[in-house]
Design an enzyme around this catalytic site. Structure first.
Site, PDB file in Angstrom:
ATOM      1  N   TYR A  20     -10.530  27.624  18.224  1.00 50.24           N
ATOM      2  CA  TYR A  20     -10.204  26.956  19.481  1.00 50.24           C
ATOM      3  C   TYR A  20      -8.890  27.470  20.030  1.00 50.24           C
ATOM      4  CZ  TYR A  20     -13.555  23.332  18.184  1.00 50.24           C
ATOM      5  OH  TYR A  20     -14.677  22.648  17.829  1.00 50.24           O
TER       6      TYR A  20
ATOM      7  N   TYR B  64     -19.847  21.020  13.563  1.00 58.76           N
ATOM      8  CA  TYR B  64     -19.678  20.337  14.844  1.00 58.76           C
ATOM      9  C   TYR B  64     -20.607  20.934  15.900  1.00 58.76           C
ATOM     10  CZ  TYR B  64     -17.788  18.950  19.308  1.00 58.76           C
ATOM     11  OH  TYR B  64     -17.674  18.477  20.588  1.00 58.76           O
ATOM     12  N   LYS B  65     -20.739  22.233  15.889  1.00 55.05           N
ATOM     13  CA  LYS B  65     -21.596  22.879  16.876  1.00 55.05           C
ATOM     14  C   LYS B  65     -23.077  22.746  16.499  1.00 55.05           C
ATOM     15  CE  LYS B  65     -18.022  26.030  18.629  1.00 55.05           C
ATOM     16  NZ  LYS B  65     -18.056  25.728  20.069  1.00 55.05           N
TER      17      LYS B  65
ATOM     18  N   ARG C 268     -12.901  28.842  31.877  1.00 46.44           N
ATOM     19  CA  ARG C 268     -12.894  29.218  30.469  1.00 46.44           C
ATOM     20  C   ARG C 268     -14.340  29.306  30.018  1.00 46.44           C
ATOM     21  NH1 ARG C 268     -13.744  24.595  26.797  1.00 46.44           N
ATOM     22  NH2 ARG C 268     -12.944  25.850  25.079  1.00 46.44           N
TER      23      ARG C 268
END
Lengths: 359, 200
Positions: free
Chosen positions: A37, A316-317, A223
């Site tokens: 991140y 998480y993904k 982004r």
């Protein structure tokens, strides 16, 4: 510019496909061989030509079918589009921004004539012609945000800015990476990002919020974000998780190249002039591993990124369960050669794959 | 043992602190069960907080009625359930003057519902305080059918509306006053982990 619109589905028989042009212009999200991140915000300036970054709101070959898929989702669950009462002005702001941008960027597809507050909108691909009074919701078949986002690809969150924070107070969300507008509406920036691991401790959201609160009308930003999705499904909502969840377990070494998709979000940020709200379109692009690895640089790089990704992020993904099969498949496309910086294919990649150098 | 220390969690999960008196001023106090003890403690720290207070107490099996009445709040009401006082509570919020403060105490379910109602009525979040006491049962919204199941004490649990087996997330919506429940066997139907008591 002429776009040939695909006739395709994003559910049931999944006939979605990317043409060679769509593959070549895919917004590959990794500019280096690893990922963590970061506040990867940059000005939303136009260019390079032919990429999804070249216009304010990209229209591509999936436009007509994506809008059809959105209509199906909204029929099944109208709560995917909600706007708290104080957000109507922001809805008009958004409608103006999208209409003006589309008409200017795609004059052969969209026309906007304005005579004071009497507007005339023509959307040729969807066969829509509408005369209405700007600011008067009784002259449109839906509220302004819903009206225009039924004609614009990608999800849209509209954020109110107050109390030094951004509030998710309106949205159209039918192609989301597993989050619920109905649950998150009314939350502030930190609350709706609460489930994201690691990034809070890294200070990512504090910095991102500061940046976003200072986005001005003349400085839109963007982004890229990403995840992995099995099958080209736009509606990977928590609402329907019990319906699409079983598909996640159908990946095998034989079908992974065709069924496993990299899902990329082109997120842009726009200050709206009347409401001072922030429009936050989240445009989803899908590409399966077979098509993606036809660009050698992308195949090498995706292999390295997914192989080395921290477990928490894969969890998480939501693709931890399929990661071994994905990485094994991608390893065949990674000869260990160095990769060039940046997200775009190498010149030789494009030539090798006989896709137009200029798309 | 009515005070609970919750484990650190994600940022949307509410945190609670002991009620803090803002002195004599227009006040709505709503408590259930062991939450009454938090109101009693508050009044002991600063009796003036009762001068303009409208107190609503839902005993739910607790027995603080004698002591609660003795507080001599400006208005005092006992009710058998939250549903029974919803109309009264809404009127109190609608009639609230500028500067009115809301004190909530008791179960997370009561705090969640009552805070959501107050926010919807236009009370600013800063005017709401909440102290948790007693049961750690949760109020859960099913993300699939949108039904709310009250008093959830196990993870996973069965949605009382659609019957799906849901796991208990810490993600919390102040607007709904509920945590999020998500199908636990969505990817592998029928493979449900063993039910466990939820932990603070």
């Amino acid at each position: 510019m002429t776009i040939q619109f695909n006739d395709e589905t994003f559910r049931d028989d999944y006939t979605f496909f990317n043409s060679p042009v769509a593959i070549a212009r895919f917004p590959f999200p990794f500019d280096k061989d690893d990922y963590m991140y970061s506040v990867n915000m940059e000005p939303h300036e136009t260019g390079p030509e032919g990429t999804p970054f070249d216009v304010r709101f990209d229209v591509d070959e999936h436009y007509v079918s994506e809008m059809r898929d959105r209509a199906i989702t909204l029929d099944e669950d109208p709560l995917r589009c909600q706007s708290l009462p104080h957000m109507e002005l922001a809805g008009w702001d958004l409608l103006e921004l999208i209409m003006v941008s589309k008409a200017a960027d795609y004059p052969d597809l969209f026309t906007l004539n304005r005579d004071g507050d009497r507007w005339h909108w023509i959307n040729k691909p969807l066969g829509i012609e509408q005369r209405f009074t700007f600011g008067d919701p009784t002259t449109l078949p839906y509220g302004p945000m819903e009206y225009i986002t039924r004609q614009a690809q990608g999800d849209f969150a509209v954020l109110d800015q107050r109390e030094d924070n951004l509030w998710m107070d309106a949205g159209m969300v039918t192609s989301q990476a597993d989050w619920s507008l109905d649950f998150d509406i009314g939350m502030n920036f930190f609350e709706w990002h609460a489930p994201v691991p690691k990034a809070h401790e890294m200070g990512v959201f504090q910095r991102a919020l500061k940046f976003l609160m200072h986005v001005n009308q003349d400085t839109p930003a963007r982004r890229l974000n990403w995840t992995m999705t099995v099958n080209p499904r736009l509606d990977t909502s928590p609402e329907n998780y019990h319906k699409w969840g079983p598909e996640k377990r159908t990946i095998t070494p034989e079908n992974v190249g065709q069924k496993q998709y990299l899902r990329v979000e082109l997120q842009t940020f726009w200050r709206l002039p009347r409401s001072n709200a922030l429009a936050f379109p989240i445009r989803c692009y899908l590409i399966n591993l077979e098509d993606l690895t036809s660009v050698p640089k992308w195949g090498r790089r995706l292999h390295r990124v997914l192989r080395d990704l921290p477990d928490e992020l894969a969890d998480y993904k939501g693709f931890a369960v399929n990661r071994p099969v994905i990485v094994e498949y991608l390893s065949k496309f990674d000869d260990g050669a160095p990769t060039s910086a940046g997200i775009y294919p190498d010149e030789t990649d494009v030539a090798l794959n006989k896709v137009p150098a200029r798309v | 043992m009515t005070r609970v220390t919750f484990s650190p969690s994600i940022l949307s999960r509410p945190v609670y602190a002991p009620l803090e008196s803002h002195g004599a001023g227009p006040t709505i106090m709503l408590c259930d069960a062991e939450g009454a003890a938090a109101i009693l403690d508050l009044a002991e720290r600063d009796p003036a907080v009762m001068d303009y207070a409208h107190v609503i107490y839902i005993p739910s099996g607790s027995d603080y009625t004698v002591r609660m009445r003795a507080l001599e709040a400006r208005q005092y009401h006992e009710a058998p359930s939250y549903d029974a006082i919803t109309a009264r509570y809404r009127k109190a919020l609608a009639d609230a003057t500028m500067g009115t403060r809301l004190y909530l105490a008791g179960t997370e379910g009561l705090i969640g519902k009552a805070a959501a109602e107050a926010l919807a009525a236009g009370l600013p979040a800063q005017a709401i305080q909440a102290e948790h006491r007693g049961s750690i049962a949760r109020r859960m919204q099913c993300v699939h059918c949108k039904g709310v199941t009250e008093d959830v004490t196990t993870d996973p649990f069965t949605c009382s509306h659609c019957g799906l087996t849901l796991f208990v997330r810490d993600h919390f919506s102040r607007r709904l006053g509920a945590f999020q429940g998500v199908c636990v066997d969505a990817e592998t139907p029928g493979e449900v982990p063993e039910r466990q008591e939820i932990l603070p």
